[in-house]
Design a protein around this motif. Structure first.
Motif, PDB file in Angstrom:
ATOM      1  N   GLN A 129       1.377  -1.083  -0.487  1.00  0.00           N
ATOM      2  CA  GLN A 129       0.254   0.462   0.168  1.00  0.00           C
ATOM      3  C   GLN A 129       0.642   1.296  -0.092  1.00  0.00           C
ATOM      4  N   GLN A 130       2.033   1.407   0.908  1.00  0.00           N
ATOM      5  CA  GLN A 130       2.752   2.528   0.767  1.00  0.00           C
ATOM      6  C   GLN A 130       3.370   2.565  -0.430  1.00  0.00           C
ATOM      7  N   PHE A 131       4.160   1.606  -1.132  1.00  0.00           N
ATOM      8  CA  PHE A 131       4.430   1.376  -2.454  1.00  0.00           C
ATOM      9  C   PHE A 131       4.181   2.550  -3.291  1.00  0.00           C
ATOM     10  N   ASP A 132       2.537   1.797  -3.167  1.00  0.00           N
ATOM     11  CA  ASP A 132       1.464   1.961  -4.309  1.00  0.00           C
ATOM     12  C   ASP A 132       1.627   3.510  -4.489  1.00  0.00           C
ATOM     13  N   GLU A 133       0.686   3.867  -3.011  1.00  0.00           N
ATOM     14  CA  GLU A 133       0.831   5.498  -2.827  1.00  0.00           C
ATOM     15  C   GLU A 133       2.508   6.641  -3.456  1.00  0.00           C
ATOM     16  N   SER A 134       3.006   5.670  -2.824  1.00  0.00           N
ATOM     17  CA  SER A 134       4.638   6.247  -3.353  1.00  0.00           C
ATOM     18  C   SER A 134       4.267   6.459  -5.181  1.00  0.00           C
ATOM     19  N   ILE A 135       4.513   5.541  -5.912  1.00  0.00           N
ATOM     20  CA  ILE A 135       4.701   5.326  -7.089  1.00  0.00           C
ATOM     21  C   ILE A 135       3.408   6.446  -7.554  1.00  0.00           C
ATOM     22  N   LEU A 136       2.313   6.827  -7.255  1.00  0.00           N
ATOM     23  CA  LEU A 136       1.298   7.649  -7.161  1.00  0.00           C
ATOM     24  C   LEU A 136       1.780   8.907  -7.090  1.00  0.00           C
ATOM     25  N   ASN A 137       2.444   9.052  -6.339  1.00  0.00           N
ATOM     26  CA  ASN A 137       2.509  10.450  -6.100  1.00  0.00           C
ATOM     27  C   ASN A 137       4.140  10.626  -6.473  1.00  0.00           C
ATOM     28  N   GLN A 138       4.482  10.002  -7.234  1.00  0.00           N
ATOM     29  CA  GLN A 138       5.014  10.718  -8.427  1.00  0.00           C
ATOM     30  C   GLN A 138       4.947  10.504  -9.943  1.00  0.00           C
ATOM     31  N   LEU A 139       3.920   9.865 -10.156  1.00  0.00           N
ATOM     32  CA  LEU A 139       3.258  10.269 -11.333  1.00  0.00           C
ATOM     33  C   LEU A 139       2.711  11.546 -11.345  1.00  0.00           C
ATOM     34  N   LYS A 140       1.509  11.396 -10.177  1.00  0.00           N
ATOM     35  CA  LYS A 140       0.975  13.343  -9.792  1.00  0.00           C
ATOM     36  C   LYS A 140       1.902  14.686 -10.262  1.00  0.00           C
ATOM     37  N   MET A 141       3.428  13.715  -8.997  1.00  0.00           N
ATOM     38  CA  MET A 141       4.266  15.003  -9.591  1.00  0.00           C
ATOM     39  C   MET A 141       5.154  15.421 -10.998  1.00  0.00           C
ATOM     40  N   GLN A 142       4.941  14.096 -11.513  1.00  0.00           N
ATOM     41  CA  GLN A 142       5.874  14.169 -13.305  1.00  0.00           C
ATOM     42  C   GLN A 142       4.450  14.719 -13.825  1.00  0.00           C
ATOM     43  N   LEU A 143       3.568  15.125 -14.040  1.00  0.00           N
ATOM     44  CA  LEU A 143       2.222  15.620 -14.494  1.00  0.00           C
ATOM     45  C   LEU A 143       2.020  16.116 -14.204  1.00  0.00           C
ATOM     46  N   GLN A 144       2.641  16.769 -13.379  1.00  0.00           N
ATOM     47  CA  GLN A 144       2.154  18.368 -12.838  1.00  0.00           C
ATOM     48  C   GLN A 144       3.352  19.277 -13.677  1.00  0.00           C
ATOM     49  N   GLN A 145       4.533  18.335 -12.940  1.00  0.00           N
ATOM     50  CA  GLN A 145       5.766  19.021 -13.723  1.00  0.00           C
ATOM     51  C   GLN A 145       5.382  19.161 -15.057  1.00  0.00           C
ATOM     52  N   GLN A 146       4.442  18.302 -16.111  1.00  0.00           N
ATOM     53  CA  GLN A 146       4.543  18.450 -17.578  1.00  0.00           C
ATOM     54  C   GLN A 146       3.823  19.560 -17.567  1.00  0.00           C
ATOM     55  N   ALA A 155      -7.930   7.353 -11.946  1.00  0.00           N
ATOM     56  CA  ALA A 155      -8.011   7.020 -13.110  1.00  0.00           C
ATOM     57  C   ALA A 155      -5.640   6.988 -13.273  1.00  0.00           C
ATOM     58  N   LEU A 156      -5.413   7.165 -12.138  1.00  0.00           N
ATOM     59  CA  LEU A 156      -3.600   7.283 -12.277  1.00  0.00           C
ATOM     60  C   LEU A 156      -3.603   5.284 -11.755  1.00  0.00           C
ATOM     61  N   ASN A 157      -2.991   4.545 -12.428  1.00  0.00           N
ATOM     62  CA  ASN A 157      -2.710   3.779 -11.620  1.00  0.00           C
ATOM     63  C   ASN A 157      -1.128   3.202 -11.226  1.00  0.00           C
ATOM     64  N   PRO A 158      -0.803   2.693 -10.580  1.00  0.00           N
ATOM     65  CA  PRO A 158       0.573   2.452 -10.186  1.00  0.00           C
ATOM     66  C   PRO A 158       1.477   1.677 -10.925  1.00  0.00           C
ATOM     67  N   THR A 159       1.097   0.946 -11.184  1.00  0.00           N
ATOM     68  CA  THR A 159       1.860  -0.285 -11.652  1.00  0.00           C
ATOM     69  C   THR A 159       1.746   0.536 -13.663  1.00  0.00           C
ATOM     70  N   MET A 160       1.653   0.660 -13.324  1.00  0.00           N
ATOM     71  CA  MET A 160       1.502   1.557 -15.340  1.00  0.00           C
ATOM     72  C   MET A 160       2.501   2.673 -15.522  1.00  0.00           C
ATOM     73  N   HIS A 161       3.912   2.492 -13.956  1.00  0.00           N
ATOM     74  CA  HIS A 161       4.955   3.498 -13.739  1.00  0.00           C
ATOM     75  C   HIS A 161       5.935   2.328 -14.569  1.00  0.00           C
ATOM     76  N   PRO A 162       6.501   3.237 -14.851  1.00  0.00           N
ATOM     77  CA  PRO A 162       7.741   2.372 -15.799  1.00  0.00           C
ATOM     78  C   PRO A 162       8.688   1.467 -15.271  1.00  0.00           C
ATOM     79  N   GLN A 163       9.140   1.704 -13.541  1.00  0.00           N
ATOM     80  CA  GLN A 163       9.778   1.099 -13.234  1.00  0.00           C
ATOM     81  C   GLN A 163       8.991   0.667 -11.703  1.00  0.00           C
ATOM     82  N   TYR A 164       7.736   0.023 -11.669  1.00  0.00           N
ATOM     83  CA  TYR A 164       6.880  -0.245 -10.812  1.00  0.00           C
ATOM     84  C   TYR A 164       7.610  -1.665 -10.524  1.00  0.00           C
ATOM     85  N   GLN A 165       7.272  -2.221 -11.682  1.00  0.00           N
ATOM     86  CA  GLN A 165       7.349  -3.708 -10.998  1.00  0.00           C
ATOM     87  C   GLN A 165       8.612  -4.111 -10.858  1.00  0.00           C
TER      88      GLN A 165
END
Length: 196
Positions: A129-146, A155-165
């Motif tokens: 759960q903590q890992f998924d939340e961390s990845i989700l926050n990274q995804l949000k930051m990346q989208l905001q930076q863009q 709609a954000l899925n942490p498993t879609m992060h390139p380094q998730y697995q």
């Protein structure tokens, strides 16, 4: 020529000793294998009582058979693959207690093993759960930076992060290692109690 005969006699004596030792080892191995087979049948639900099975063996066979039973039971105590502790692990814990004649030290160690297995499932879920939340926050930051806004977090899925697995595999392996070490320590103590 006399020296050759005495050397030949020594070689023959040594060969006879080795053959006798091999027969002893072979008999112990057979009894050990029989104990492993009986424990496997027990784990597969044949309904037998391990202690009764052991008592039905000749006294000189019992130590090896008991050792084989204990080895098989200990091998089947493993970390759960999902949220549930495997029935095989729980059945193995019961079998070890049964085989020990309900010895208090074995009961204590089995209780510790069960607790470790239960804690593992809970801890793994928390880490995930903590890992998924961390990845989700990274995804949000990346989208905001863009320059994109995040209107629907669902709609954000942490498993879609390139380094998730890769990262989850590493985190999961570390957690498994810690818990396997704790399991192995208790299993080794139980093995020592059973003389294996």
């Amino acid at each position: 020529m006399a020296e050759i005969k005495s050397t030949m006699d020594m070689v023959m004596e040594r060969a006879a000793r080795m053959a006798a030792e091999a027969e002893e080892t072979s008999a112990d191995d057979n009894h050990l294998n029989e104990g492993m087979r009986l424990a496997a049948a027990y784990l597969n639900g044949d309904g037998t009582n391990l202690l009764e099975q052991l008592k039905s063996k000749a006294p000189e066979e019992q130590m090896a058979v008991r050792g084989g039973m204990a080895r098989t039971l200990l091998r089947n105590i493993v970390l759960p693959r999902d949220d549930q502790i495997s029935e095989q692990s729980l059945h193995s814990l019961v079998g070890l207690q049964e085989l020990s004649g309900n010895s208090s030290d074995i009961a204590t160690l089995c209780s510790e093993l069960k607790q470790i297995l239960e804690q593992y499932g809970q801890h793994r879920e928390q880490v995930k759960q903590q890992f998924d939340e961390s990845i989700l926050n990274q995804l949000k930051m990346q989208l905001q930076q863009q320059g994109m806004t995040v209107s629907d977090e669902m709609a954000l899925n942490p498993t879609m992060h390139p380094q998730y697995q890769e990262e989850w595999t590493r985190a999961s392996a570390e957690l498994n290692s810690q818990y396997n070490d704790a399991l192995d320590q208790r299993k080794e103590l139980i093995g020592q109690r059973f003389g294996i």
